[in-house]
Motif scaffolding. Structure first.
Motif, PDB file in Angstrom:
ATOM      1  N   LEU A  26       0.838  -1.190   0.000  1.00  0.00           N
ATOM      2  CA  LEU A  26       0.000   0.000   0.000  1.00  0.00           C
ATOM      3  C   LEU A  26       0.876   1.243   0.000  1.00  0.00           C
ATOM      4  O   LEU A  26       1.899   1.290   0.697  1.00  0.00           O
ATOM      5  N   GLY A  27       0.478   2.229  -0.784  1.00  0.00           N
ATOM      6  CA  GLY A  27       1.195   3.492  -0.796  1.00  0.00           C
ATOM      7  C   GLY A  27       0.300   4.590  -1.323  1.00  0.00           C
ATOM      8  O   GLY A  27      -0.699   4.314  -1.994  1.00  0.00           O
ATOM      9  N   ASP A  28       0.645   5.841  -1.031  1.00  0.00           N
ATOM     10  CA  ASP A  28      -0.163   6.944  -1.542  1.00  0.00           C
ATOM     11  C   ASP A  28       0.209   7.222  -2.998  1.00  0.00           C
ATOM     12  O   ASP A  28       1.123   6.618  -3.562  1.00  0.00           O
ATOM     13  N   ARG A  29      -0.472   8.178  -3.601  1.00  0.00           N
ATOM     14  CA  ARG A  29      -0.261   8.429  -5.028  1.00  0.00           C
ATOM     15  C   ARG A  29       1.122   9.013  -5.333  1.00  0.00           C
ATOM     16  O   ARG A  29       1.519   9.079  -6.490  1.00  0.00           O
ATOM     17  N   GLY A  30       1.848   9.385  -4.308  1.00  0.00           N
ATOM     18  CA  GLY A  30       3.215   9.833  -4.532  1.00  0.00           C
ATOM     19  C   GLY A  30       4.114   8.724  -5.055  1.00  0.00           C
ATOM     20  O   GLY A  30       5.187   8.993  -5.595  1.00  0.00           O
ATOM     21  N   TYR A  31       3.681   7.473  -4.894  1.00  0.00           N
ATOM     22  CA  TYR A  31       4.456   6.323  -5.378  1.00  0.00           C
ATOM     23  C   TYR A  31       3.907   5.776  -6.701  1.00  0.00           C
ATOM     24  O   TYR A  31       4.294   4.689  -7.130  1.00  0.00           O
ATOM     25  N   ASP A  32       3.025   6.525  -7.317  1.00  0.00           N
ATOM     26  CA  ASP A  32       2.454   6.077  -8.597  1.00  0.00           C
ATOM     27  C   ASP A  32       3.433   6.386  -9.730  1.00  0.00           C
ATOM     28  O   ASP A  32       3.460   7.492 -10.266  1.00  0.00           O
ATOM     29  N   ALA A  33       4.233   5.403 -10.066  1.00  0.00           N
ATOM     30  CA  ALA A  33       5.177   5.513 -11.182  1.00  0.00           C
ATOM     31  C   ALA A  33       5.239   4.159 -11.873  1.00  0.00           C
ATOM     32  O   ALA A  33       5.212   3.112 -11.203  1.00  0.00           O
ATOM     33  N   ASN A  34       5.335   4.165 -13.167  1.00  0.00           N
ATOM     34  CA  ASN A  34       5.329   2.919 -13.923  1.00  0.00           C
ATOM     35  C   ASN A  34       6.503   2.015 -13.546  1.00  0.00           C
ATOM     36  O   ASN A  34       6.341   0.796 -13.410  1.00  0.00           O
ATOM     37  N   TRP A  35       7.682   2.614 -13.358  1.00  0.00           N
ATOM     38  CA  TRP A  35       8.843   1.788 -13.027  1.00  0.00           C
ATOM     39  C   TRP A  35       8.666   1.102 -11.668  1.00  0.00           C
ATOM     40  O   TRP A  35       9.081  -0.043 -11.476  1.00  0.00           O
ATOM     41  N   PHE A  36       8.038   1.821 -10.724  1.00  0.00           N
ATOM     42  CA  PHE A  36       7.834   1.249  -9.394  1.00  0.00           C
ATOM     43  C   PHE A  36       6.788   0.140  -9.451  1.00  0.00           C
ATOM     44  O   PHE A  36       6.964  -0.927  -8.837  1.00  0.00           O
ATOM     45  N   ARG A  37       5.739   0.358 -10.195  1.00  0.00           N
ATOM     46  CA  ARG A  37       4.712  -0.673 -10.349  1.00  0.00           C
ATOM     47  C   ARG A  37       5.297  -1.917 -11.016  1.00  0.00           C
ATOM     48  O   ARG A  37       5.055  -3.043 -10.566  1.00  0.00           O
ATOM     49  N   ASN A  38       6.090  -1.731 -12.050  1.00  0.00           N
ATOM     50  CA  ASN A  38       6.673  -2.867 -12.760  1.00  0.00           C
ATOM     51  C   ASN A  38       7.680  -3.618 -11.886  1.00  0.00           C
ATOM     52  O   ASN A  38       7.750  -4.855 -11.923  1.00  0.00           O
ATOM     53  N   ALA A  39       8.455  -2.864 -11.105  1.00  0.00           N
ATOM     54  CA  ALA A  39       9.445  -3.505 -10.234  1.00  0.00           C
ATOM     55  C   ALA A  39       8.772  -4.369  -9.176  1.00  0.00           C
ATOM     56  O   ALA A  39       9.230  -5.478  -8.876  1.00  0.00           O
ATOM     57  N   LEU A  40       7.661  -3.872  -8.605  1.00  0.00           N
ATOM     58  CA  LEU A  40       6.957  -4.650  -7.590  1.00  0.00           C
ATOM     59  C   LEU A  40       6.268  -5.866  -8.204  1.00  0.00           C
ATOM     60  O   LEU A  40       6.254  -6.952  -7.603  1.00  0.00           O
ATOM     61  N   LYS A  41       5.713  -5.702  -9.375  1.00  0.00           N
ATOM     62  CA  LYS A  41       5.090  -6.849 -10.041  1.00  0.00           C
ATOM     63  C   LYS A  41       6.138  -7.916 -10.350  1.00  0.00           C
ATOM     64  O   LYS A  41       5.860  -9.109 -10.293  1.00  0.00           O
ATOM     65  N   GLY A  42       7.359  -7.461 -10.684  1.00  0.00           N
ATOM     66  CA  GLY A  42       8.434  -8.417 -10.909  1.00  0.00           C
ATOM     67  C   GLY A  42       8.805  -9.197  -9.665  1.00  0.00           C
ATOM     68  O   GLY A  42       9.341 -10.308  -9.766  1.00  0.00           O
ATOM     69  N   LYS A  43       8.546  -8.624  -8.496  1.00  0.00           N
ATOM     70  CA  LYS A  43       8.796  -9.316  -7.226  1.00  0.00           C
ATOM     71  C   LYS A  43       7.581 -10.087  -6.746  1.00  0.00           C
ATOM     72  O   LYS A  43       7.589 -10.637  -5.640  1.00  0.00           O
ATOM     73  N   GLY A  44       6.512 -10.089  -7.553  1.00  0.00           N
ATOM     74  CA  GLY A  44       5.300 -10.816  -7.189  1.00  0.00           C
ATOM     75  C   GLY A  44       4.444 -10.120  -6.157  1.00  0.00           C
ATOM     76  O   GLY A  44       3.673 -10.760  -5.443  1.00  0.00           O
ATOM     77  N   ILE A  45       4.556  -8.788  -6.067  1.00  0.00           N
ATOM     78  CA  ILE A  45       3.803  -8.010  -5.084  1.00  0.00           C
ATOM     79  C   ILE A  45       2.716  -7.220  -5.799  1.00  0.00           C
ATOM     80  O   ILE A  45       2.991  -6.475  -6.746  1.00  0.00           O
ATOM     81  N   ASN A  46       1.479  -7.386  -5.368  1.00  0.00           N
ATOM     82  CA  ASN A  46       0.377  -6.605  -5.915  1.00  0.00           C
ATOM     83  C   ASN A  46       0.378  -5.205  -5.298  1.00  0.00           C
ATOM     84  O   ASN A  46       0.805  -5.019  -4.160  1.00  0.00           O
TER      85      ASN A  46
END
Length: 251
Positions: free
Chosen positions: A167-187
């Motif tokens: 969980l994070g606020d919209r300050g963490y809304d970045a494509n690279w961050f979303r892709n990196a977490l998905k690569g670690k298997g984290i929704n």
């Protein structure tokens, strides 16, 4: 002062093993000294104003400084936080910690990192944190005040434990961050920025749990030497934060 705050035997036994062994002359009682360090940090005292029941204030100061340089308090926090195992849910956020004018008086030529930045109308340090679902900190990172949430998240990314959701606020809304977490298997449960052309849906009910990381910051800032940075060196200030987090959440 006849009565002073002391850690209980149960609490102290959980952290005793992480302290360096004494060599030569036996050192002053660790329980009393560590309790005195906690008291000073919590109440924002100068070391010379520590209650006499804790012994000489120079002993408290010297022990705190020496163990800070050795990374003792970092090991204590990491060890106790890891005993809870990998959480299913993570919460990430950051907060500014105002620096007192004394924290800016260290000459840069001495080579000690200060991690100070001019933002929000003054000098600040920034504390980045990741907590478990109960709002207990499991990862902490100190940076200069002007460092963005993105950069702090990037530095914490490789240290994140296995989890199902972050969980994070919209300050963490970045494509690279979303892709990196998905690569670690984290929704992800992160609201989209308002300027994003295609809004990404998130679980609004789950997102309400994000207040727990804000509560964690509030509890840390109840400790005076965490709320306001008086320490010149970053490692001593970060040690104060780790001590507060350990006592509040893990002891």
């Amino acid at each position: 002062m006849d009565e002073v705050f002391l850690l209980s035997e149960v609490q102290f036994n959980r952290i005793r093993r992480y302290f360096p062994l004494s060599h030569g002359v036996p050192r002053v009682d660790d329980l009393r000294v560590v309790s005195g360090i906690i008291y000073v940090i919590k109440h924002g005292l100068q070391w010379k104003d520590a209650p006499k029941g804790y012994g000489p204030h120079k002993t408290l100061y010297n022990r705190f400084m020496r163990w800070s340089r050795m990374g003792v308090f970092n090991r204590v926090f990491t060890a106790l936080a890891s005993q809870a195992g990998d959480p299913e849910q993570l919460i990430i956020d950051a907060t500014h910690l105002k620096a007192h004018r004394t924290a800016a008086s260290l000459p840069k030529k001495r080579g000690f990192p200060r991690l100070l930045g001019r933002t929000k109308g003054g000098l600040n340090s920034k504390l980045h944190a990741v907590t478990d679902p109960r709002g207990r900190p499991i990862r902490l990172l100190l940076t200069a005040g002007q460092v963005s949430d993105f950069k702090g998240a990037a530095l914490l990314l490789d240290t994140l434990p296995k989890a199902k959701t972050l969980l994070g606020d919209r300050g963490y809304d970045a494509n690279w961050f979303r892709n990196a977490l998905k690569g670690k298997g984290i929704n992800l449960c992160i609201p989209s920025k308002r300027n994003r052309k295609v809004q990404i849906e998130h679980d609004k009910i789950l997102y309400k749990q994000r207040h727990k990381v804000e509560n964690m910051f509030a509890k840390l800032k109840d400790w005076r030497r965490v709320h306001t940075r008086y320490d010149r060196c970053a490692h001593t200030f970060f040690s104060a934060i780790l001590i507060a987090a350990t006592v509040i959440f893990w002891l």
